[in-house]
Design a protein around this motif. Sequence first.
Motif, mmCIF file in Angstrom:
data_model
loop_
_atom_site.group_PDB
_atom_site.id
_atom_site.type_symbol
_atom_site.label_atom_id
_atom_site.label_comp_id
_atom_site.label_asym_id
_atom_site.label_seq_id
_atom_site.Cartn_x
_atom_site.Cartn_y
_atom_site.Cartn_z
ATOM 1 N N ILE A 68 68.041 25.920 0.200
ATOM 2 C CA ILE A 68 68.694 27.068 1.322
ATOM 3 C C ILE A 68 69.182 26.195 2.706
ATOM 4 O O ILE A 68 68.125 25.305 2.616
ATOM 5 N N PRO A 69 69.043 26.314 3.597
ATOM 6 C CA PRO A 69 69.400 25.811 4.827
ATOM 7 C C PRO A 69 67.757 26.236 5.595
ATOM 8 O O PRO A 69 67.325 27.135 5.228
ATOM 9 N N ALA A 70 67.210 24.881 5.534
ATOM 10 C CA ALA A 70 65.805 24.856 5.776
ATOM 11 C C ALA A 70 65.386 24.126 6.596
ATOM 12 O O ALA A 70 66.053 22.393 6.611
ATOM 13 N N ARG A 71 64.807 24.098 7.870
ATOM 14 C CA ARG A 71 63.776 22.664 8.116
ATOM 15 C C ARG A 71 63.200 21.901 7.199
ATOM 16 O O ARG A 71 62.566 22.817 6.947
ATOM 17 N N ILE A 72 63.809 20.714 7.002
ATOM 18 C CA ILE A 72 62.334 20.180 6.463
ATOM 19 C C ILE A 72 61.878 18.561 7.289
ATOM 20 O O ILE A 72 62.105 18.274 8.172
ATOM 21 N N PRO A 73 60.311 18.578 7.596
ATOM 22 C CA PRO A 73 59.618 17.846 8.195
ATOM 23 C C PRO A 73 59.510 15.992 7.220
ATOM 24 O O PRO A 73 59.476 16.700 5.838
ATOM 25 N N VAL A 74 60.382 15.756 7.947
ATOM 26 C CA VAL A 74 60.961 14.017 8.108
ATOM 27 C C VAL A 74 60.038 13.204 8.709
ATOM 28 O O VAL A 74 59.833 13.259 9.332
ATOM 29 N N TYR A 75 59.048 12.010 7.755
ATOM 30 C CA TYR A 75 58.147 11.016 7.694
ATOM 31 C C TYR A 75 58.195 10.507 7.246
ATOM 32 O O TYR A 75 58.522 10.141 5.823
ATOM 33 N N PRO A 76 57.776 8.759 7.180
ATOM 34 C CA PRO A 76 57.802 8.031 6.504
ATOM 35 C C PRO A 76 57.101 8.503 4.932
ATOM 36 O O PRO A 76 56.009 8.954 5.398
ATOM 37 N N GLY A 77 57.668 8.239 3.647
ATOM 38 C CA GLY A 77 57.620 8.590 2.605
ATOM 39 C C GLY A 77 56.932 9.941 2.150
ATOM 40 O O GLY A 77 55.755 10.997 1.530
ATOM 41 N N TYR A 78 57.369 11.021 3.064
ATOM 42 C CA TYR A 78 57.482 12.390 3.246
ATOM 43 C C TYR A 78 57.478 13.036 1.820
ATOM 44 O O TYR A 78 56.916 14.300 1.083
ATOM 45 N N GLN A 79 57.737 12.773 0.747
ATOM 46 C CA GLN A 79 58.195 13.041 -0.629
ATOM 47 C C GLN A 79 57.184 11.942 -1.570
ATOM 48 O O GLN A 79 57.569 12.879 -2.516
ATOM 49 N N ILE A 80 56.571 11.600 -1.677
ATOM 50 C CA ILE A 80 55.967 10.451 -2.883
ATOM 51 C C ILE A 80 54.728 11.623 -3.127
ATOM 52 O O ILE A 80 54.642 11.802 -4.501
ATOM 53 N N ARG A 81 54.417 12.142 -1.881
ATOM 54 C CA ARG A 81 53.744 12.990 -2.846
ATOM 55 C C ARG A 81 53.684 14.460 -3.601
ATOM 56 O O ARG A 81 53.247 14.505 -5.135
ATOM 57 N N TYR A 82 54.977 14.313 -4.245
ATOM 58 C CA TYR A 82 55.820 14.925 -5.555
ATOM 59 C C TYR A 82 55.205 14.924 -6.770
ATOM 60 O O TYR A 82 55.277 14.585 -7.537
ATOM 61 N N ALA A 83 55.785 12.999 -6.336
ATOM 62 C CA ALA A 83 55.938 12.358 -7.829
ATOM 63 C C ALA A 83 54.959 12.573 -8.754
ATOM 64 O O ALA A 83 54.634 12.079 -9.366
ATOM 65 N N GLU A 84 53.884 11.930 -6.920
ATOM 66 C CA GLU A 84 52.132 11.865 -7.591
ATOM 67 C C GLU A 84 52.014 13.437 -8.405
ATOM 68 O O GLU A 84 51.107 13.218 -9.910
ATOM 69 N N GLU A 85 52.123 14.075 -8.299
ATOM 70 C CA GLU A 85 51.232 15.383 -8.721
ATOM 71 C C GLU A 85 52.116 15.985 -9.841
ATOM 72 O O GLU A 85 51.689 16.092 -11.337
ATOM 73 N N ILE A 86 53.311 15.647 -9.638
ATOM 74 C CA ILE A 86 54.008 15.384 -11.276
ATOM 75 C C ILE A 86 53.689 15.084 -11.815
ATOM 76 O O ILE A 86 53.368 14.674 -13.477
ATOM 77 N N LYS A 87 53.537 12.860 -11.858
ATOM 78 C CA LYS A 87 53.015 12.282 -12.469
ATOM 79 C C LYS A 87 51.860 12.375 -13.110
ATOM 80 O O LYS A 87 51.421 12.355 -14.592
ATOM 81 N N GLN A 88 50.988 12.641 -12.258
ATOM 82 C CA GLN A 88 49.780 13.046 -13.298
ATOM 83 C C GLN A 88 49.249 14.074 -14.244
ATOM 84 O O GLN A 88 49.075 14.670 -15.137
ATOM 85 N N LYS A 89 49.849 15.405 -13.514
ATOM 86 C CA LYS A 89 49.967 16.437 -14.093
ATOM 87 C C LYS A 89 50.981 16.562 -15.242
ATOM 88 O O LYS A 89 50.226 17.847 -16.338
ATOM 89 N N ALA A 90 51.753 16.141 -15.271
ATOM 90 C CA ALA A 90 52.873 16.409 -16.659
ATOM 91 C C ALA A 90 52.456 15.019 -17.495
ATOM 92 O O ALA A 90 53.090 15.683 -18.536
ATOM 93 N N GLY A 91 52.254 13.860 -16.639
ATOM 94 C CA GLY A 91 52.233 13.021 -17.445
ATOM 95 C C GLY A 91 53.598 12.620 -17.881
ATOM 96 O O GLY A 91 53.013 12.269 -18.739
#
Length: 339
Positions: free
Chosen positions: A254-277
């Motif tokens: 949806i149209p939404a303001r996204i706070p962007v900064y270096p590496g701002y999406q890395i935590r999603y990869a980390e959490e899904i990797k850990q929790k979903a294996g």
Amino acid sequence: MDSQLFSSLTIKDTTFKNRIVMSPMCMYSAESEDGHVHPFHLAHYESRAAGQAGLIIIEATAVLPEGRISSRDLGIWSDDHIDGLKKVNEGIHRHGAKSGIQLAHAGRKADVEGAIFAPSPIAFSEKYQTPQEMTREELNRTIRAFQEGARRAREANFDVIEIHGAHGYLINQFLSPLTNKRTDEYGGSRENRYQFLREIIEAVKQEWSGPLFVRISANEYDENGNTMEDFVYFALEMKKQGVDLIDCSSGAVIPARIPVYPGYQIRYAEEIKQKAGIRTGAVGLITSGLQAEEIIQNRRADLVFIGRAFLRNPYWPKQAADELEISIDGPEPYRRGWN
């Protein structure tokens, strides 16, 4: 330095020489409006392969004409597209890189002439036309189109298929409660909202046995959207189906303001990797070799997807290697300036 960024990774029978992926980015450069490869694509993708990316995933490639993000998108809805895509792969493979294709359908975010389709008849914004709600027949036609796209990808000699389930395009529209208001078996609960992607994955697997990735938007930036618990559920279901890696992006459903900064999406990869294996790919303002190395060293993701930095510098892996003070092989004609 013992670099993990430049270590190999094998998925199924495919070995990537390093963990650097050129992220799929729309180029809007297809010839005419027929979805065919242009000389630009040959130069664009081969130059990044010469720059020593381990994997290059080409741009969102439409499985149906009405599924294009724009009229200048690449297509894979016809066997006529195969030869041009083969030529792209010849250039990529020439330099020891692996190649991937992102199979896509834009849904309500398609900007093309004629009717467009979505799970529910809700326009993305006032600048977009209102889509038609997909019937069962249209759902089946689209699922078959992804399956045929996988067959054509195999015949064009790609090494990886990535299914585009992110950025507010059709699959993302089915996954999200913000855009899926259906009352049939494809709407309502998260189990039902996953059903369309489930059927696409099963259809693709009928034609494809190689590495299979799915890109998701792991934050919808709306309190009524999917939560991380939902994304972990989706990831676990994909893992059960044999998906090899989740490419973790965010936003744009949806149209939404996204706070962007270096590496701002890395935590999603980390959490899904850990929790979903499951293996994950990290993307989002990753610009330096040290930053990418940290992600792999700390096992926050298995692959690092580089986007805009690759647009600025086709030889970004060389830049990263220099930052890490390691030597990597380069194209023979460039050796005089490489080391």
